[in-house]
Motif scaffolding. Structure first.
Motif, PDB file in Angstrom:
ATOM      1  N   ARG A  71     -10.888  -5.516   3.343  1.00  0.00           N
ATOM      2  CA  ARG A  71     -11.554  -5.856   4.098  1.00  0.00           C
ATOM      3  C   ARG A  71     -10.771  -6.227   5.454  1.00  0.00           C
ATOM      4  N   HIS A  72     -10.928  -5.669   6.578  1.00  0.00           N
ATOM      5  CA  HIS A  72     -10.522  -5.960   7.918  1.00  0.00           C
ATOM      6  C   HIS A  72      -9.043  -5.806   7.962  1.00  0.00           C
ATOM      7  N   ARG A  73      -8.431  -4.905   7.277  1.00  0.00           N
ATOM      8  CA  ARG A  73      -6.887  -4.732   7.359  1.00  0.00           C
ATOM      9  C   ARG A  73      -6.711  -3.137   7.634  1.00  0.00           C
ATOM     10  N   SER A  74      -5.592  -2.978   8.335  1.00  0.00           N
ATOM     11  CA  SER A  74      -5.225  -1.751   8.758  1.00  0.00           C
ATOM     12  C   SER A  74      -4.954  -0.667   7.520  1.00  0.00           C
ATOM     13  N   PRO A  75      -5.301   0.419   7.716  1.00  0.00           N
ATOM     14  CA  PRO A  75      -5.066   1.202   6.548  1.00  0.00           C
ATOM     15  C   PRO A  75      -3.599   1.712   6.445  1.00  0.00           C
ATOM     16  N   CYS A  76      -3.185   1.758   4.986  1.00  0.00           N
ATOM     17  CA  CYS A  76      -1.601   2.453   4.909  1.00  0.00           C
ATOM     18  C   CYS A  76      -1.657   3.257   3.536  1.00  0.00           C
ATOM     19  N   LEU A  77      -0.539   3.959   3.384  1.00  0.00           N
ATOM     20  CA  LEU A  77      -0.359   4.703   2.312  1.00  0.00           C
ATOM     21  C   LEU A  77       0.916   4.069   1.678  1.00  0.00           C
ATOM     22  N   VAL A  78       0.969   3.936   0.466  1.00  0.00           N
ATOM     23  CA  VAL A  78       2.028   3.454  -0.320  1.00  0.00           C
ATOM     24  C   VAL A  78       2.372   4.505  -1.394  1.00  0.00           C
ATOM     25  N   ALA A  79       3.524   5.271  -1.044  1.00  0.00           N
ATOM     26  CA  ALA A  79       4.183   6.092  -2.053  1.00  0.00           C
ATOM     27  C   ALA A  79       5.235   5.520  -2.850  1.00  0.00           C
ATOM     28  N   GLU A  80       5.151   5.631  -4.384  1.00  0.00           N
ATOM     29  CA  GLU A  80       6.116   5.351  -5.331  1.00  0.00           C
ATOM     30  C   GLU A  80       6.544   6.427  -5.826  1.00  0.00           C
ATOM     31  N   TYR A  81       8.016   6.538  -5.970  1.00  0.00           N
ATOM     32  CA  TYR A  81       8.665   7.481  -6.546  1.00  0.00           C
ATOM     33  C   TYR A  81       9.383   7.372  -8.108  1.00  0.00           C
ATOM     34  N   LEU A  82       9.870   8.388  -8.692  1.00  0.00           N
ATOM     35  CA  LEU A  82      10.142   7.933 -10.019  1.00  0.00           C
ATOM     36  C   LEU A  82      11.502   7.205  -9.956  1.00  0.00           C
ATOM     37  N   ASN A  83      12.279   7.124  -9.044  1.00  0.00           N
ATOM     38  CA  ASN A  83      13.754   6.272  -9.047  1.00  0.00           C
ATOM     39  C   ASN A  83      13.349   4.882  -8.547  1.00  0.00           C
ATOM     40  N   GLY A  84      12.073   4.480  -8.307  1.00  0.00           N
ATOM     41  CA  GLY A  84      11.685   3.186  -8.049  1.00  0.00           C
ATOM     42  C   GLY A  84      11.653   2.713  -6.821  1.00  0.00           C
ATOM     43  N   GLU A  85      11.790   3.901  -5.888  1.00  0.00           N
ATOM     44  CA  GLU A  85      11.511   3.494  -4.393  1.00  0.00           C
ATOM     45  C   GLU A  85      10.223   3.427  -3.984  1.00  0.00           C
ATOM     46  N   ARG A  86       9.992   2.632  -3.009  1.00  0.00           N
ATOM     47  CA  ARG A  86       8.410   2.716  -2.343  1.00  0.00           C
ATOM     48  C   ARG A  86       8.540   2.949  -0.843  1.00  0.00           C
ATOM     49  N   GLU A  87       7.600   3.710  -0.227  1.00  0.00           N
ATOM     50  CA  GLU A  87       7.538   4.002   1.035  1.00  0.00           C
ATOM     51  C   GLU A  87       6.153   3.709   1.486  1.00  0.00           C
ATOM     52  N   TYR A  88       6.256   2.760   2.379  1.00  0.00           N
ATOM     53  CA  TYR A  88       4.979   2.322   3.008  1.00  0.00           C
ATOM     54  C   TYR A  88       4.786   3.071   4.373  1.00  0.00           C
ATOM     55  N   LEU A  89       3.299   3.636   4.794  1.00  0.00           N
ATOM     56  CA  LEU A  89       3.051   4.271   5.867  1.00  0.00           C
ATOM     57  C   LEU A  89       1.966   3.709   6.512  1.00  0.00           C
ATOM     58  N   SER A  90       1.874   3.059   7.720  1.00  0.00           N
ATOM     59  CA  SER A  90       0.731   2.726   8.395  1.00  0.00           C
ATOM     60  C   SER A  90      -0.096   3.849   9.118  1.00  0.00           C
ATOM     61  N   CYS A  91      -1.211   3.974   8.583  1.00  0.00           N
ATOM     62  CA  CYS A  91      -2.193   5.203   8.910  1.00  0.00           C
ATOM     63  C   CYS A  91      -3.108   4.598   9.999  1.00  0.00           C
ATOM     64  N   HIS A  92      -2.879   3.596  10.666  1.00  0.00           N
ATOM     65  CA  HIS A  92      -3.960   2.918  11.866  1.00  0.00           C
ATOM     66  C   HIS A  92      -4.296   3.966  12.934  1.00  0.00           C
ATOM     67  N   ALA A  93      -5.466   4.410  12.816  1.00  0.00           N
ATOM     68  CA  ALA A  93      -6.151   5.421  13.621  1.00  0.00           C
ATOM     69  C   ALA A  93      -5.585   6.746  13.433  1.00  0.00           C
ATOM     70  N   PHE A  94      -5.111   7.288  12.199  1.00  0.00           N
ATOM     71  CA  PHE A  94      -4.965   8.802  12.134  1.00  0.00           C
ATOM     72  C   PHE A  94      -6.114   9.334  11.824  1.00  0.00           C
TER      73      PHE A  94
END
Length: 184
Positions: A71-94
């Motif tokens: 609720r009431h939060r900006s959208p984002c994508l969180v990608a998790e890879y096999l090597n343990g890395e995480r990548e966050y991407l803000s999708c506000h107004a995409f």
């Protein structure tokens, strides 16, 4: 060097476990869509979920897809890879297409963070002699010579050329085989 690379970590080119030599293993392990059900900034993510998410899940069976409404939060994508890395991407107004493009970008990445390369080549056992190339031990006269050149075309340490040596070896083997055929 530009100022944008000053804050990047530096390193060498790495491939995740020689991926692609035997078979290709997608490196994206899971993707999480975080979005708001009512907020206008999440419209593109919601449209993607309603229309294209099932096609994405069928096309990428090795990737786990999570949907997390907040609720009431900006959208984002969180990608998790096999090597343990995480990548966050803000999708506000995409828009829906932008979400799809960024998702395909995340699917094709290896998960290794973007870095500034120190050198063009790397080895675990560095040499003190420097980098070798085919022109390292060549005579400098070759740069300005017109070929065929009488002096440069002749081998310096041999009287015979390699072709002449092969012809001589062939003749010797023919002479050895001839008497054996006559004895039979």
């Amino acid at each position: 060097m530009s100022n944008s690379t000053l804050f990047l970590s530096s390193g060498f080119i790495r491939t995740p476990l020689q991926n692609g030599l035997g078979r290709y293993i997608p490196q994206l392990q899971r993707i999480t869509f975080k979005f708001c059900k009512n907020h206008g900034g999440s419209r593109g993510v919601r449209d993607f979920i309603e229309s294209d998410l099932m096609d994405f899940a069928k096309a990428h069976p090795g990737t786990v897809v999570y949907l997390k409404p907040r609720r009431h939060r900006s959208p984002c994508l969180v990608a998790e890879y096999l090597n343990g890395e995480r990548e966050y991407l803000s999708c506000h107004a995409f828009s829906r297409d932008e979400v799809q493009k960024w998702l395909s970008h995340m699917c094709t990445k290896s998960g290794i963070p973007v870095m500034r390369f120190r050198k063009y080549q790397h080895t675990d056992y560095p040499t003190i002699q420097g980098v070798w190339n085919p022109f390292t031990h060549q005579a400098p006269e070759i740069n300005t010579a017109d070929f065929p050149h009488d002096v440069l075309s002749k081998p310096s340490n041999q009287e015979q050329t390699a072709t002449e040596q092969l012809i001589e070896i062939f003749k010797k083997t023919q002479l050895k085989e001839m008497p054996e055929k006559e004895d039979k």
